[in-house]
Motif scaffolding. Structure first.
Motif, PDB file in Angstrom:
ATOM      1  N   ALA A 215      38.060  30.949  43.554  1.00  0.00           N
ATOM      2  CA  ALA A 215      38.207  32.371  43.882  1.00  0.00           C
ATOM      3  C   ALA A 215      38.138  33.237  42.622  1.00  0.00           C
ATOM      4  O   ALA A 215      37.599  34.348  42.643  1.00  0.00           O
ATOM      5  CB  ALA A 215      39.525  32.607  44.609  1.00  0.00           C
ATOM      6  N   GLY A 216      38.669  32.720  41.523  1.00  0.00           N
ATOM      7  CA  GLY A 216      38.734  33.490  40.280  1.00  0.00           C
ATOM      8  C   GLY A 216      37.382  33.741  39.642  1.00  0.00           C
ATOM      9  O   GLY A 216      37.279  34.495  38.672  1.00  0.00           O
ATOM     10  N   PRO A 220      36.986  41.244  41.941  1.00  0.00           N
ATOM     11  CA  PRO A 220      37.797  41.670  43.090  1.00  0.00           C
ATOM     12  C   PRO A 220      36.926  42.225  44.219  1.00  0.00           C
ATOM     13  O   PRO A 220      37.142  41.926  45.395  1.00  0.00           O
ATOM     14  CB  PRO A 220      38.704  42.753  42.496  1.00  0.00           C
ATOM     15  N   PHE A 223      35.105  39.297  45.878  1.00  0.00           N
ATOM     16  CA  PHE A 223      36.070  38.471  46.629  1.00  0.00           C
ATOM     17  C   PHE A 223      36.287  39.092  48.008  1.00  0.00           C
ATOM     18  O   PHE A 223      36.311  38.388  49.018  1.00  0.00           O
ATOM     19  CB  PHE A 223      37.393  38.383  45.858  1.00  0.00           C
ATOM     20  N   ALA A 259      42.778  34.212  41.521  1.00  0.00           N
ATOM     21  CA  ALA A 259      42.623  35.475  42.259  1.00  0.00           C
ATOM     22  C   ALA A 259      43.927  36.275  42.281  1.00  0.00           C
ATOM     23  O   ALA A 259      44.250  36.913  43.279  1.00  0.00           O
ATOM     24  CB  ALA A 259      42.119  35.211  43.671  1.00  0.00           C
TER      25      ALA A 259
END
Ligand SMILES: Cc1c2[nH]c(c1CCC(=O)O)Cc1[nH]c(c(CCC(=O)O)c1C)Cc1[nH]c(c(CCC(=O)O)c1C)Cc1[nH]c(c(C)c1CCC(=O)O)C2
Length: 363
Positions: A215-216, A220, A223, A259
């Protein structure tokens, strides 16, 4: 398919996941059945990685290894398997040598046609359900059993990169060049995740964890477009499907590694009971961001386990204080911020567990 299982003797994990106060924090570690254990390496000498996953007796044996060794110290078991069994079920070949590798990764959206049109999860992954049921029985109610799957974005990246990756250039090419095809594939993976988690709950899993290990790697903004909708799809539909059969939903945990930028919004709207944390965020800051809406799990840097007893004790003491609510443990599952690595001395992990028992205890 309703199973009769031995009554659960230790429900600390489930109570913490529901946000309750506990007399001490429950504790387990990601990849607790793994190569740092000599008894695991012994099994692996004569059995390939995916052979262990596919053979319920072997999967049960290695799942139980840490429970036996750390009897009375561990508060959860996690079924031995891998997130990459979903790409296999979708028709892709995956090898483990020693990291994962895909001989034929997805190159362009035209390759999507090579995937199985429908995935019969019972047929492809029924061995995981069998392993869960057998493990639940073998655990004899000692601790709860966690089931899991990979998150669509992380699985999508593996299927396209063909293995681990430093820069995620191929999977990023897909999302930026073919956003619609990417979203459609991500949702197809999400549907398999739903079937898989529902099957695991029915087979006896008492908590379900979704691993979004990469996820990282997303901004943002991306995501929110390429991962979050699939995570919401999974939490919503797993609960809906179980409710439709009058079955209770196990608590659900999301570990979206890297995240932390999304913690507040995940707590608000992703639909998970617990959020797993890596070590890059301070426990008190995480508590502040999630505003009591979800439980938290984590988050000691796994490499502290290489620092010796004093370092481990210091880190555990700090983390216990950081997650405490009104001076005691509540809505917190102690864990590492990522999987335990092969070089750790099993006795140092025992010390970690002992420190959690000591420093998280309500006085
Ligand atoms: C990304 C990911 C994978 N697998 C998993 C993730 C998500 C968690 C994370 O971010 O680490 C999840 C996983 N993998 C494994 C489990 C079993 C349960 C447990 O945690 O004890 C779980 C929950 C066993 C495993 N999965 C793997 C091992 C080691 C392989 C071996 O036995 O030779 C184990 C015990 C192999 C694996 N499997 C995967 C990788 C990248 C590797 C190689 C990395 C390594 O070498 O440690 C994919």
């Amino acid at each position: 398919m309703a199973h009769e299982f031995p009554p659960l003797k230790n429900d600390l994990l489930l109570r913490a996941a529901r946000g309750e106060k506990t007399e001490r924090a429950p504790v387990w570690v990601m990849r607790q059945a793994g190569r740092y254990l000599p008894e695991f390496r012994e099994v692996r000498k004569s059995h390939e990685f995916f052979e262990v996953c596919r053979t319920p007796a072997l999967a049960t044996e290695v799942t139980l290894q840490p429970i036996r060794r750390y009897s009375g110290l561990l508060d959860a078991s996690i079924i031995f398997s891998d997130i990459l069994v979903i790409p296999q079920a979708m028709g892709m070949e995956v090898l483990m040598n020693p990291g994962p590798s895909f001989p034929e990764p997805l190159d362009t959206p035209a390759d999507i046609s090579k995937l199985n049109k429908v995935v019969d999860v019972e047929k492809e992954l029924g061995y995981v359900f069998k392993a869960i049921t057998q493990t639940r029985i073998a655990l004899a109610g000692e601790v709860p059993l966690i089931g899991f799957c990979g998150a669509p974005w992380t699985l999508f990246a593996y299927m396209i990169e063909g293995g681990g990756s430093k820069f995620f250039q191929k999977s990023k090419t897909w999302i930026f060049k073919y956003p619609e095809e990417s979203k459609a594939l991500l949702m197809r993976i999400a549907d398999v995740c739903v079937d898989f988690l529902v099957g695991q709950a029915k087979a006896g899993a008492q908590l379900l964890q979704v691993f979004d290990s990469w996820a990282g790697e997303l901004s943002p903004h991306d995501f929110d477009i390429f991962s979050l909708p699939t995570l919401v799809h999974i939490s919503t539909n797993v609960r809906k499907r179980l409710a439709a059969e009058n079955l209770p939903s196990p608590p659900m945990t999301l570990f979206a590694k890297g995240a932390n930028y999304a913690l507040a919004s995940l707590a608000d709207s992703a639909g998970y009971d617990t959020l797993g944390l890596d070590w890059q965020i301070d426990p008190a800051e995480a508590r502040r961001l999630v505003k009591g809406k979800v439980a938290l799990q984590g988050n000691m840097d796994p490499n502290v386990l290489y620092g010796g007893r004093d370092a481990i004790e210091g880190a555990v003491k700090r983390i216990c204080a950081g997650f405490a609510v009104d001076g005691g443990p509540q809505a917190w599952i102690a864990n590492l911020g990522h999987g335990i690595t092969p070089g750790v001395d099993p006795e140092d992990l025992r010390w970690f567990f002992e420190c959690v028992h000591k420093y998280s205890a309500r006085s």
